[in-house]
Design an enzyme around this catalytic site. Structure first.
Site, PDB file in Angstrom:
ATOM      1  N   ARG A  77       1.636   9.125   5.738  1.00 59.91           N
ATOM      2  CA  ARG A  77       2.009   7.884   5.031  1.00 59.91           C
ATOM      3  C   ARG A  77       1.137   6.723   5.507  1.00 59.91           C
ATOM      4  NH1 ARG A  77       6.406   5.242   2.407  1.00 59.91           N
ATOM      5  NH2 ARG A  77       7.177   3.370   3.446  1.00 59.91           N
ATOM      6  N   LYS A 137      14.855   4.256   1.028  1.00 57.09           N
ATOM      7  CA  LYS A 137      15.893   3.731   1.908  1.00 57.09           C
ATOM      8  C   LYS A 137      16.926   2.960   1.104  1.00 57.09           C
ATOM      9  CE  LYS A 137      13.390   3.269   6.284  1.00 57.09           C
ATOM     10  NZ  LYS A 137      12.952   2.327   7.334  1.00 57.09           N
ATOM     11  N   HIS A 180       4.831  10.995   9.242  1.00 49.28           N
ATOM     12  CA  HIS A 180       4.577   9.576   8.971  1.00 49.28           C
ATOM     13  C   HIS A 180       3.096   9.239   9.079  1.00 49.28           C
ATOM     14  CE1 HIS A 180       7.422   6.526   7.862  1.00 49.28           C
ATOM     15  NE2 HIS A 180       6.770   5.605   8.538  1.00 49.28           N
ATOM     16  N   ARG A 190       7.895   8.953   2.844  1.00 48.25           N
ATOM     17  CA  ARG A 190       8.579   9.174   4.112  1.00 48.25           C
ATOM     18  C   ARG A 190       9.029  10.639   4.133  1.00 48.25           C
ATOM     19  NH1 ARG A 190      10.890   4.269   2.017  1.00 48.25           N
ATOM     20  NH2 ARG A 190      10.404   2.448   3.291  1.00 48.25           N
ATOM     21  N   HIS A 240       8.270  -0.938   0.584  1.00 46.41           N
ATOM     22  CA  HIS A 240       8.582  -1.929   1.608  1.00 46.41           C
ATOM     23  C   HIS A 240       9.280  -3.128   0.974  1.00 46.41           C
ATOM     24  CE1 HIS A 240       5.133  -0.478   4.462  1.00 46.41           C
ATOM     25  NE2 HIS A 240       6.242   0.222   4.608  1.00 46.41           N
ATOM     26  N   TYR A 271      -1.187  -2.481   7.678  1.00 53.05           N
ATOM     27  CA  TYR A 271      -2.197  -1.519   7.242  1.00 53.05           C
ATOM     28  C   TYR A 271      -3.530  -2.183   6.881  1.00 53.05           C
ATOM     29  CZ  TYR A 271       1.761   1.623   7.006  1.00 53.05           C
ATOM     30  OH  TYR A 271       2.863   2.367   7.335  1.00 53.05           O
TER      31      TYR A 271
END
Length: 299
Positions: free
Chosen positions: A248, A173, A245, A149, A271, A280
């Site tokens: 990514r 995150k 992004h 990210r 994730h 994806y």
């Protein structure tokens, strides 16, 4: 019950219990602020524990009338549902008014990606005669090779580079850490940057451990990364609207299309849910058509 007290408690809950980043917390609080502004004007500031489903439906209609996209509406409603879930957990309410509140239906938007050729074109377009050229090349190579990210890129620390083992440690995150394999290209370009551009900078004290720096020796902003990529796309006439992004998305898609295990990609992307990673698994139409032609008995 007062809104300000409830919002303060909710903010602490998001920070301490959910371990969300400051950006995520700010987004959730902003959703609640939208609701309180609406209620103050329409219903004379009804208290959070007195809000009814009809009032929430009126709020959603108000968003829709102002041209707010279905996707943004859905995210806002999700934030409000989270707020009332917190009040329920804390025993401040006994009935959740958002339980029957529906979000607008939105299609699943597949992320834009770049081909390998497009990525190479962008990276090769970087002017290495400029002082910051090698830095920019190292950053783009790291974005693509490691699937970071933009916030993870600008916060990447020198002490989190484990090149002998072939990994970098990423702070994602909610301050969650993960190890991501670093490609030979990324390692090579970062080492070139360290021995050229970075070692010539007068680094500020608060940025001594930050890998990628601006000309003033300070951490780069997210906006600066967006600008660098936007300018490169215009330079090569890419014809696509891209962002950090996009690299990514391309990283994940190329791995999965190449046969990588979905859970391995989930781990590398950081994730929490594999459902997020499953987006994806889309394949381009040419690949699907060629596969059918090659293997289907009726072809």
């Amino acid at each position: 019950m007062k809104w300000e007290d409830s919002k303060k408690g909710y903010e602490n809950y998001l920070k301490l219990e959910k371990s969300l980043s400051q950006n995520s917390i700010a987004a959730y609080i902003n959703d609640i602020n939208k609701l309180t502004d609406f209620l103050a004007n329409k219903y004379k500031g009804v208290a959070p524990d007195k809000v009814k489903l009809d009032q929430l439906k009126a709020f959603v209609e108000w968003l829709n009338e102002r041209g707010v996209s279905p996707r943004t509406q859905a995210r806002t409603i999700s934030g409000i549902k989270s707020f009332y879930k917190y009040l329920l957990i804390e025993g401040k309410i006994t009935n959740d008014p958002t339980a029957l509140l529906e979000s607008p239906k939105i299609g699943r938007k597949l992320p834009d990606i770049l081909t390998m050729e497009e990525i190479d074109t962008l990276i090769n377009a970087i002017d290495l005669n400029k002082a910051e050229g090698q830095r920019n090349k190292a950053m783009l190579e790291t974005l693509y090779s490691c699937g970071l990210r933009v916030s993870e890129l600008v916060n990447l620390k020198i002490t989190n580079l484990f090149f002998e083992q072939g990994f970098i440690k990423v702070e994602g995150k909610g301050e969650k850490e993960r190890l991501v394999p670093a490609s030979k290209s990324a390692i090579e370009e970062i080492n070139k940057y360290l021995t050229t551009y970075r070692k010539k900078l007068r680094v500020s004290k608060d940025s001594e451990n930050i890998l990628f720096l601006n000309r003033r020796g300070r951490k780069l902003s997210r906006v600066m990364i967006f600008t660098i990529i936007k300018n490169l796309a215009e330079k090569v006439g890419l014809g696509k609207k891209i962002s950090p992004h996009t690299f990514r998305h391309s990283f994940a898609t190329h791995l999965i299309n190449g046969g990588a295990d979905l859970r391995a990609v989930q781990e590398m992307l950081g994730h929490e849910s594999i459902l997020t990673t499953e987006i994806y698994t889309h394949l381009d139409r040419d690949y699907l058509r060629n596969t059918i032609h090659q293997y289907h008995p009726r072809s």
